[in-house]
Design an enzyme around this catalytic site. Structure first.
Site, PDB file in Angstrom:
ATOM      1  N   LYS A 236       5.247 -28.583  13.673  1.00 65.01           N
ATOM      2  CA  LYS A 236       4.048 -28.098  14.347  1.00 65.01           C
ATOM      3  C   LYS A 236       3.529 -29.139  15.349  1.00 65.01           C
ATOM      4  O   LYS A 236       4.235 -29.479  16.267  1.00 65.01           O
ATOM      5  CB  LYS A 236       3.011 -27.706  13.295  1.00 65.01           C
TER       6      LYS A 236
ATOM      7  N   TYR B 224      -0.786 -22.601   2.552  1.00 61.37           N
ATOM      8  CA  TYR B 224       0.284 -22.077   3.419  1.00 61.37           C
ATOM      9  C   TYR B 224       1.159 -21.089   2.629  1.00 61.37           C
ATOM     10  O   TYR B 224       1.558 -21.382   1.490  1.00 61.37           O
ATOM     11  CB  TYR B 224       1.110 -23.253   3.942  1.00 61.37           C
TER      12      TYR B 224
HETATM   13  C1  LIG Z   1       4.717 -24.530   8.763  1.00 68.02           C
HETATM   14  C2  LIG Z   1       3.983 -25.127   7.639  1.00 68.02           C
HETATM   15  C3  LIG Z   1       4.658 -25.582   6.511  1.00 68.02           C
HETATM   16  C4  LIG Z   1       6.152 -25.439   6.328  1.00 68.02           C
HETATM   17  O1  LIG Z   1       6.863 -26.187   7.267  1.00 68.02           O
HETATM   18  P1  LIG Z   1       8.320 -25.774   7.850  1.00 68.02           P
HETATM   19  O2  LIG Z   1       8.596 -26.864   8.807  1.00 68.02           O
HETATM   20  O3  LIG Z   1       8.173 -24.431   8.473  1.00 68.02           O
HETATM   21  O4  LIG Z   1       9.251 -25.735   6.689  1.00 68.02           O
HETATM   22  C5  LIG Z   1       3.898 -26.163   5.503  1.00 68.02           C
HETATM   23  N1  LIG Z   1       2.561 -26.268   5.590  1.00 68.02           N
HETATM   24  C6  LIG Z   1       1.882 -25.838   6.671  1.00 68.02           C
HETATM   25  C7  LIG Z   1       0.404 -25.990   6.712  1.00 68.02           C
HETATM   26  C8  LIG Z   1       2.559 -25.240   7.723  1.00 68.02           C
HETATM   27  O5  LIG Z   1       1.877 -24.790   8.772  1.00 68.02           O
END
Ligand SMILES: *Cc1c(COP(=O)(O)O)cnc(C)c1O
Length: 377
Positions: free
Chosen positions: A194, A97
């Protein structure tokens, strides 16, 4: 209890108020009456009843013993990295990421941590990258945005043999599709922003582990560093989790249909999805995942048309993030992965024609029509 039942019930059962509320009360209190309380709470940064309900729920979903909730995925990842000390070395998948890469390379390296990035699909390369200072293996699977599949059992075996902490960022799969702790991984991290919360309306993060000592260290760091979520954020995340199973089923079903649509489309050069039998990670994905997920990446035959395509979509939203009920489309080279230097981006296979689609749970015919029109625009 099975998965969906846990998703709906765990956490809510312990926090009944006088009225017998079915949902966890949002406890905004920052301090707690030490004489009247039945359960021990002191100060809201250290622990909070609504947060505790979410943490119990997350531990249950990942089949771990302990969970900690954070204000964002990056807050969880930052806190987890305090398990390491100056001079320690981390072997990390190269397709990590973008925000994790930025934290590692632009902040933590200044604190004396060192990182080697390797193709996580090649376990021999992972093993070779381990040196005498290595303390951690960091993987994501499926990866972002190339949807490569990393063999979690293989990673766990390397970590056990070398006495390393193995970490899996399980954001893309969600615990409904993949439970890394059961495959031998030491700690799971999530951006609960997510799939877990699922509605693009709350930021959050989590660490889940069954290692009591690691958990205690991280709980200390969580309290000392303070990147905790608000009680309302915890409530929203718990509310989202209740429908995780049904959402994931529809995400997977829609993704599979979209893959078949894109594979046949003349404007598309390549489709990346672990569910395609010719995908190099298909066999491992089939073993370690319950289904192949809602993320689909594809490459346009004419990269120069990417912008026109993205701007022509009407239902599918051009935006960062993923894992929500609405379909979200991303151009990694100019959006989510823009912070990676261009040469490195190209070397990793993130070209100008690459598109990442987080397939939502809308009616599939509407998604076909939207994609079809925009691909011909
Ligand atoms: C979005 C995401 C993050 C970071 O998370 P946030 O809630 O935006 O701080 C870390 N790893 C993955 C795979 C992501 O999709």
């Amino acid at each position: 209890m099975r998965f969906s039942t846990k998703a709906i019930h765990v956490g809510s059962e312990g926090t009944q108020d006088a009225a017998g509320s079915v949902n966890v009360p949002i406890s905004m209190s920052v301090t707690f009456d030490q004489k009247r309380q039945k359960e021990k709470f002191e100060y809201g940064r250290t622990a909070n009843p609504t947060r505790l309900a979410l943490e119990r729920n997350l531990a249950a979903l990942e089949e771990g013993k302990h969970a900690l909730a954070f204000s964002s995925g990056m807050a969880a990842i930052t806190t987890l990295m305090t398990a390491l000390k100056q001079g320690d070395h981390v072997v990390c998948v190269d397709d990590v990421y973008g925000g994790t890469y930025r934290l590692f390379s632009e902040i933590l390296m200044d604190y004396g941590l060192r990182f080697t990035y390797v193709d996580g699909t090649d376990l021999k390369k992972v093993k070779k990258a381990v040196n005498k200072d290595t303390m951690m293996l960091w993987v994501e699977t499926p990866t972002n945005p190339l949807l490569k599949v990393v063999d979690l059992k293989g990673i766990a075996a390397i970590a056990k043999g070398e006495d390393l902490i193995s970490v899996c960022d399980n954001t893309f799969a969600s615990p409904y599709l993949q439970q890394p702790l059961k495959l031998g991984i030491d700690a799971v991290v999530h951006s609960t922003t997510k799939y877990l919360s699922g509605h693009s309306d709350v930021l959050g993060g989590a660490i889940v582990t069954s290692d009591g000592e690691l958990h205690e260290d991280l709980q200390f760091a969580q309290n000392a560093m303070g990147a905790v979520p608000s009680p309302f954020d915890c409530f929203l995340t718990l509310r989202g989790i209740k429908t995780l199973a049904v959402r994931m089923d529809r995400h997977c079903e829609n993704a599979e249909d979209i893959v078949n649509f894109l594979l046949k489309h003349p404007a598309v050069a390549k489709v990346l999805y672990p569910g395609i039998p010719t995908h190099p990670g298909h066999g491992i994905a089939k073993e370690q995942m319950a289904d192949f997920g809602g993320m689909v990446s594809f490459v346009l035959k004419e990269p120069a048309r990417a912008e026109k395509f993205l701007r022509s979509l009407e239902i599918i939203t051009l935006g960062e993030s993923l894992g929500a009920v609405e379909s979200l489309i991303d151009h990694p080279a100019s959006m989510t992965h823009a912070s990676i230097p261009p040469e490195q981006r190209a070397a990793r296979g993130i070209g100008l024609g690459l598109i990442r689609l987080s397939v939502g749970i809308e009616d599939i015919e509407d998604l076909f029509e939207d994609l079809g029109k925009a691909l011909e625009a």
